[in-house]
Enzyme design. Structure first.
Site, PDB file in Angstrom:
ATOM      1  CG  HIS A   1      30.853   0.243 -27.304  1.00  0.00           C
ATOM      2  ND1 HIS A   1      30.265   0.666 -26.316  1.00  0.00           N
ATOM      3  CD2 HIS A   1      32.157   0.070 -26.699  1.00  0.00           C
ATOM      4  CE1 HIS A   1      31.012   0.622 -24.945  1.00  0.00           C
ATOM      5  NE2 HIS A   1      32.288   0.164 -25.364  1.00  0.00           N
TER       6      HIS A   1
HETATM    7  C1  UD1 Z   1      37.546   0.444 -26.641  1.00  0.00           C
HETATM    8  C2  UD1 Z   1      37.810  -0.084 -25.356  1.00  0.00           C
HETATM    9  C3  UD1 Z   1      36.499  -0.360 -24.487  1.00  0.00           C
HETATM   10  C4  UD1 Z   1      35.791   1.073 -24.541  1.00  0.00           C
HETATM   11  C5  UD1 Z   1      35.767   1.655 -25.799  1.00  0.00           C
HETATM   12  C6  UD1 Z   1      34.785   3.091 -25.826  1.00  0.00           C
HETATM   13  C7  UD1 Z   1      39.645  -1.528 -25.156  1.00  0.00           C
HETATM   14  C8  UD1 Z   1      39.914  -3.303 -25.185  1.00  0.00           C
HETATM   15  N1  UD1 Z   1      38.484  -1.390 -25.412  1.00  0.00           N
HETATM   16  O1  UD1 Z   1      36.644  -0.246 -27.429  1.00  0.00           O
HETATM   17  O2  UD1 Z   1      36.626  -0.629 -23.115  1.00  0.00           O
HETATM   18  O3  UD1 Z   1      34.515   0.983 -23.824  1.00  0.00           O
HETATM   19  O4  UD1 Z   1      36.937   1.963 -26.573  1.00  0.00           O
HETATM   20  O5  UD1 Z   1      34.676   3.241 -27.173  1.00  0.00           O
HETATM   21  O6  UD1 Z   1      40.278  -0.923 -24.918  1.00  0.00           O
HETATM   22  N2  UD1 Z   1      37.572   3.086 -34.771  1.00  0.00           N
HETATM   23  C9  UD1 Z   1      37.179   4.235 -35.532  1.00  0.00           C
HETATM   24  N3  UD1 Z   1      37.738   5.350 -35.024  1.00  0.00           N
HETATM   25  C10 UD1 Z   1      38.193   5.545 -33.868  1.00  0.00           C
HETATM   26  C11 UD1 Z   1      38.416   4.441 -32.924  1.00  0.00           C
HETATM   27  C12 UD1 Z   1      37.945   3.045 -33.376  1.00  0.00           C
HETATM   28  O7  UD1 Z   1      36.626   4.104 -36.324  1.00  0.00           O
HETATM   29  O8  UD1 Z   1      38.536   6.714 -33.672  1.00  0.00           O
HETATM   30  C13 UD1 Z   1      37.005   1.600 -34.984  1.00  0.00           C
HETATM   31  C14 UD1 Z   1      38.239   0.918 -35.529  1.00  0.00           C
HETATM   32  O9  UD1 Z   1      37.651   0.299 -36.722  1.00  0.00           O
HETATM   33  C15 UD1 Z   1      38.603  -0.211 -34.518  1.00  0.00           C
HETATM   34  C16 UD1 Z   1      37.070  -0.290 -34.011  1.00  0.00           C
HETATM   35  O10 UD1 Z   1      36.569   0.881 -34.058  1.00  0.00           O
HETATM   36  O11 UD1 Z   1      38.909  -1.253 -34.900  1.00  0.00           O
HETATM   37  C17 UD1 Z   1      37.017  -0.602 -32.412  1.00  0.00           C
HETATM   38  O12 UD1 Z   1      37.976   0.151 -31.608  1.00  0.00           O
HETATM   39  P1  UD1 Z   1      38.945  -0.065 -30.524  1.00  0.00           P
HETATM   40  O13 UD1 Z   1      39.828   0.966 -29.929  1.00  0.00           O
HETATM   41  O14 UD1 Z   1      39.745  -1.393 -30.798  1.00  0.00           O
HETATM   42  O15 UD1 Z   1      38.042  -0.753 -29.412  1.00  0.00           O
HETATM   43  P2  UD1 Z   1      36.280  -0.064 -28.881  1.00  0.00           P
HETATM   44  O16 UD1 Z   1      35.456  -0.961 -29.452  1.00  0.00           O
HETATM   45  O17 UD1 Z   1      36.209   1.300 -29.196  1.00  0.00           O
END
Ligand code: UD1
Length: 368
Positions: A209
């Site tokens: 991821h």
């Molecule tokens: C975040 C953390 C990362 C951690 C990871 C675990 C930061 C900078 N990054 O990254 O350190 O390893 O979480 O998962 O804080 N999304 C969904 N559903 C959700 C959450 C996210 O669909 O419940 C999608 C959204 O489109 C979002 C993307 O996933 O834009 C990324 O989510 P985000 O929280 O921005 O970062 P992660 O890649 O999950």
């Protein structure tokens, strides 16, 4: 003593669970649990609360997904009134996600003591958003709780006062040890066998991821090249993170993946099913931080699809190989993972299931 505890994203939940349980043993402590809402999907958030018996958050800031700046700013804006209203003695943050630094900044600007659990980890790679979050959070924290000696050494090198730094072990390992027997009862392996995905001859687990791997189609394609070779030998179970799911589609990798009969994609799964899978896997391929540590305690070989780790003890004592994300590096590590006698690996000091107890005792002693 009032302690506000922050969770936001999936890897935070297993770290806060043992602390919330530990607080129950101390009448003196009044904990408040705040979920920033950084992760919000059922299987990225709620499921973990149920499985790990974490109390419902007292407050959910419901910030959701956005760019780093917007997400961080929204968390700060929403969290400030909570601190003003609750007047805590300590704000406790875990890990290195955007929620960690956002709430940390709010706390110190309001003159509240900040405790950082999992302090001092450094990959040396400032292109990782988490590395920036770690450095900044540590630089403003009053109590820094480290999981491994490298964390202590890094903080001292950065000029953090020695009396703020405490090597306490790892709350995430507390959670693993507490839940291992429960996870052993998970039926996920039987379910995957019934689907025809597993045949009893061993399997690998994959998680992916990191933006540096999945947001860059060239890097992602190189990883898929390696997976193509590995899946011809060993079925790969791949719970797919939402970010990765989007980028598989955006990069046009759908057909490529479909053409690999033993690469099995599934929606994200809960903690207990995942622990059952990793405990029984021949090897794990991952770009996660925490999974490098979980495989170390489980003595399952881990191939880390990154050029660096902020958790060096997992490679020095544990089962981890830092393979990078290039095809040849991954395949070389794969060969070694199957050949080497990983059972000789060692468990890092203090990874004994008692980290939360040490942290809470120190909070009480140092912030009377
Ligand atoms: C975040 C953390 C990362 C951690 C990871 C675990 C930061 C900078 N990054 O990254 O350190 O390893 O979480 O998962 O804080 N999304 C969904 N559903 C959700 C959450 C996210 O669909 O419940 C999608 C959204 O489109 C979002 C993307 O996933 O834009 C990324 O989510 P985000 O929280 O921005 O970062 P992660 O890649 O999950």
């Amino acid at each position: 003593m009032r302690i506000i505890n922050i969770v936001g994203a999936r890897p935070n939940f297993m770290k806060i669970a043992p602390l919330m349980a530990e607080y129950q043993k101390h009448d003196k402590i009044e904990p408040l649990l705040v979920h920033t809402g950084q992760h919000y999907d059922e299987e990225m958030s709620n499921l973990f609360f149920r499985e790990l018996e974490i109390p419902e958050p007292d407050i959910n800031l419901e910030v959701g997904s956005a760019s780093h700046a917007v997400q961080t700013a929204e968390i700060m804006r929403a969290f400030e009134p909570v601190v003003l209203d609750y007047k805590p003695d300590i704000v406790l943050v875990v890990g290195d996600v955007n929620s960690t630094i956002a709430c940390g900044l709010v706390a110190v600007k309001l003159g509240v003591k900040l405790a950082h659990v999992e302090a001092g980890l450094r990959s040396g790679d400032r292109s990782m958003p988490e590395e920036i979050n770690r450095i900044l959070t540590d630089s403003i924290s009053d109590l820094l709780f480290c999981t491994e000696q490298s964390g202590v050494d890094n903080l001292l090198k950065e000029g953090i006062a020695k009396d703020k730094i405490h090597l306490v072990g790892h709350v995430m390992i507390d959670t693993l040890l507490k839940n291992k027997a429960k996870a052993d009862k998970s039926t996920i392996i039987d379910e995957l066998k019934a689907k025809g995905w597993l045949d009893g001859d061993g399997f690998a687990v994959l998680t992916l991821h990191r933006p540096s791997n999945v947001d860059n189609p060239k890097v992602f394609a190189g990883i898929l090249d390696a997976l193509e070779v590995i899946q011809a030998d060993l079925p790969i179970i791949f719970p797919v993170h939402p970010r990765t799911r989007k980028n598989l589609a955006a990069g046009g990798f759908g057909k490529r993946v479909e053409a690999m009969p033993n690469l099995h994609l599934m929606d994200p799964i809960g903690y207990l099913d995942f622990l059952k899978l990793t405990s029984n896997a021949r090897l794990v391929l991952t770009d996660s931080g925490g999974i490098q540590e979980e495989t170390t305690i489980l003595k399952v070989p881990c191939i880390t699809l990154r050029d660096s780790t902020e958790r060096p003890v997992t490679a020095e004592l544990g089962t981890n190989q830092i393979a990078g994300a290039r095809t040849d590096g991954i395949l070389a590590a794969y060969k070694k993972a199957l050949d080497t006698r990983w059972e000789k690996s060692q468990i890092p000091p203090f990874w004994d299931g008692k980290a939360a107890g040490r942290i809470v005792s120190l909070c009480i002693a140092l912030c009377p």
